[in-house]
Design an enzyme around this catalytic site. Structure first.
Site, PDB file in Angstrom:
ATOM      1  N   CYS A 130      33.813 -34.595 -15.349  1.00  0.00           N
ATOM      2  CA  CYS A 130      34.867 -33.981 -16.087  1.00  0.00           C
ATOM      3  C   CYS A 130      36.259 -34.744 -15.462  1.00  0.00           C
ATOM      4  O   CYS A 130      37.011 -35.551 -16.335  1.00  0.00           O
ATOM      5  CB  CYS A 130      34.539 -32.870 -16.497  1.00  0.00           C
ATOM      6  SG  CYS A 130      33.538 -32.199 -17.880  1.00  0.00           S
ATOM      7  N   GLU A 189      43.521 -29.076 -17.453  1.00  0.00           N
ATOM      8  CA  GLU A 189      43.545 -29.171 -16.255  1.00  0.00           C
ATOM      9  C   GLU A 189      44.836 -29.680 -15.959  1.00  0.00           C
ATOM     10  O   GLU A 189      46.018 -30.206 -16.853  1.00  0.00           O
ATOM     11  CB  GLU A 189      42.419 -29.752 -16.207  1.00  0.00           C
ATOM     12  CG  GLU A 189      40.698 -29.235 -16.970  1.00  0.00           C
ATOM     13  CD  GLU A 189      40.899 -28.593 -15.488  1.00  0.00           C
ATOM     14  OE1 GLU A 189      41.613 -28.679 -14.694  1.00  0.00           O
ATOM     15  OE2 GLU A 189      39.715 -27.902 -16.032  1.00  0.00           O
ATOM     16  N   HIS A 241      39.342 -27.963 -20.049  1.00  0.00           N
ATOM     17  CA  HIS A 241      37.819 -27.230 -20.164  1.00  0.00           C
ATOM     18  C   HIS A 241      37.565 -26.159 -20.637  1.00  0.00           C
ATOM     19  O   HIS A 241      38.662 -25.153 -20.977  1.00  0.00           O
ATOM     20  CB  HIS A 241      37.540 -26.535 -18.393  1.00  0.00           C
ATOM     21  CG  HIS A 241      37.160 -27.911 -17.904  1.00  0.00           C
ATOM     22  ND1 HIS A 241      36.969 -28.181 -16.935  1.00  0.00           N
ATOM     23  CD2 HIS A 241      35.308 -28.528 -17.968  1.00  0.00           C
ATOM     24  CE1 HIS A 241      35.968 -29.433 -15.823  1.00  0.00           C
ATOM     25  NE2 HIS A 241      35.781 -29.363 -16.771  1.00  0.00           N
ATOM     26  N   ARG A 253      27.125 -32.307  -8.042  1.00  0.00           N
ATOM     27  CA  ARG A 253      25.789 -31.540  -7.703  1.00  0.00           C
ATOM     28  C   ARG A 253      24.734 -31.572  -8.168  1.00  0.00           C
ATOM     29  O   ARG A 253      23.577 -31.648  -7.786  1.00  0.00           O
ATOM     30  CB  ARG A 253      26.794 -29.865  -7.955  1.00  0.00           C
ATOM     31  CG  ARG A 253      25.632 -28.929  -7.513  1.00  0.00           C
ATOM     32  CD  ARG A 253      25.753 -27.611  -7.623  1.00  0.00           C
ATOM     33  NE  ARG A 253      26.711 -27.302  -8.446  1.00  0.00           N
ATOM     34  CZ  ARG A 253      25.906 -27.104  -9.510  1.00  0.00           C
ATOM     35  NH1 ARG A 253      24.711 -26.949 -10.019  1.00  0.00           N
ATOM     36  NH2 ARG A 253      26.670 -27.038 -10.859  1.00  0.00           N
TER      37      ARG A 253
END
Ligand code: PCA
Length: 298
Positions: free
Chosen positions: A226, A163, A250, A173
């Protein structure tokens, strides 16, 4: 007298990092305006705001007696004692969202105890907003690592993805493992909009590919725990003037997770471990990131 107190406080401010010190220095110098530049006051992040912003995360109970916490650890970022190996702190998450396992932690457990001369310390992180950050910052205070590499699962991804950036947004979500579901809230109220990873993202991607492991740079760590953790760790290090370099990788679903599923990409744990080892070795030896074309058009 107040004037003296202010002076003293100013001396304690984090030392500016010279750009040649690598990715961290570059990231910092980018946030600073040139002398004479007019910056709208609402865009300025004052040290006071950073200090205030750190508080909520620190106030979350950590299950430790306050007395134990008051014992200040030795200053972070100091060279380790003579003979002591530098440390890379690697973290993985507990399972979440109904999954029975989380390959980010399983890969973490399979890492060797030493990578490129760095002693590996690993911590399993709760998949909870707030507590996840506390778990990592506590481990940073305990181990005083030179590098911090947090791992997390991103089901659906095909590659190990390093990342580049963490944004100051929580938008969940699904609820986290403690039932919290923040929507469109800042990770740190008053914090900067984003932090760049202070690890050499492209050099890590190149090293993983050289080790035969599918890898890519990613421009979004999502808006769940994360991204929250990556932002929180980079904020903690920046606000405290700590020298540790930090970032996030990830991992795809593991093969075990997709045995009975169609259309979900997976990667063998052994492959993940090989890639993560290569990435850590590259991060250790690379202070200034390489230029390697990447990015996406979507
Ligand atoms: N993946 C989630 C949180 C924990 C994990 O392993 C994420 O990508 O936000």
């Amino acid at each position: 007298p107040p004037a003296k107190a202010m002076l003293r406080r100013r001396h304690k401010a984090p030392r500016p990092v010279a750009p040649r010190e690598g990715a961290q220095g570059l990231a910092r110098s980018r946030r600073r305006a040139r002398p004479g530049t007019q910056v709208p006051p609402e865009l300025l992040v004052t040290p006071e705001a950073l200090g205030r912003a750190r508080k909520p995360a620190q106030e979350v109970p950590r299950g430790k007696a306050p007395a134990a916490r008051e014992k200040a650890p030795p200053a972070l970022g100091k060279r380790p004692a003579r003979g002591a190996a530098s440390v890379v702190l690697v973290t993985g998450f507990e399972p979440f969202g109904g999954d029975a396992r989380n390959p980010s932690w399983e890969a973490c457990q399979r890492l060797p105890n030493e990578i490129a001369g760095l002693r590996v310390e690993r911590v399993r992180i709760p998949c909870e907003f707030g507590r996840a950050i506390d778990a990592v910052t506590e481990a940073i205070e305990r181990h005083r690592p030179a590098l911090v590499v947090c791992l997390g699962l991103a089901t659906g991804r095909t590659h190990l993805s390093v990342e580049r950036v963490a944004i100051n947004v929580d938008d969940a979500r699904i609820a986290d493992n403690a039932g919290a579901q923040p929507v469109d809230e800042p990770v740190v109220a008053g914090g900067p909009p984003a932090y760049f990873a202070t690890l050499p993202v492209k050099a890590m991607v190149a090293a993983m590919r050289a080790a035969g492991v599918p890898a890519e740079a990613s421009n979004s760590a999502g808006t769940y725990v994360c991204n929250h953790l990556m932002y929180g760790v980079l904020h903690f290090l920046a606000a405290g003037g700590h020298k540790a370099r930090a970032g996030f990788i990830h991992v795809p679903a593991s093969e075990e997770m997709v045995l009975d599923k169609r259309g979900v990409p997976s990667m063998a744990l052994a492959t993940m471990v090989r890639g993560i080892e290569a990435a850590i070795a590259a991060a250790r030896s690379t202070l200034r990131d390489v230029k390697l074309a990447g990015g996406t058009l979507d």
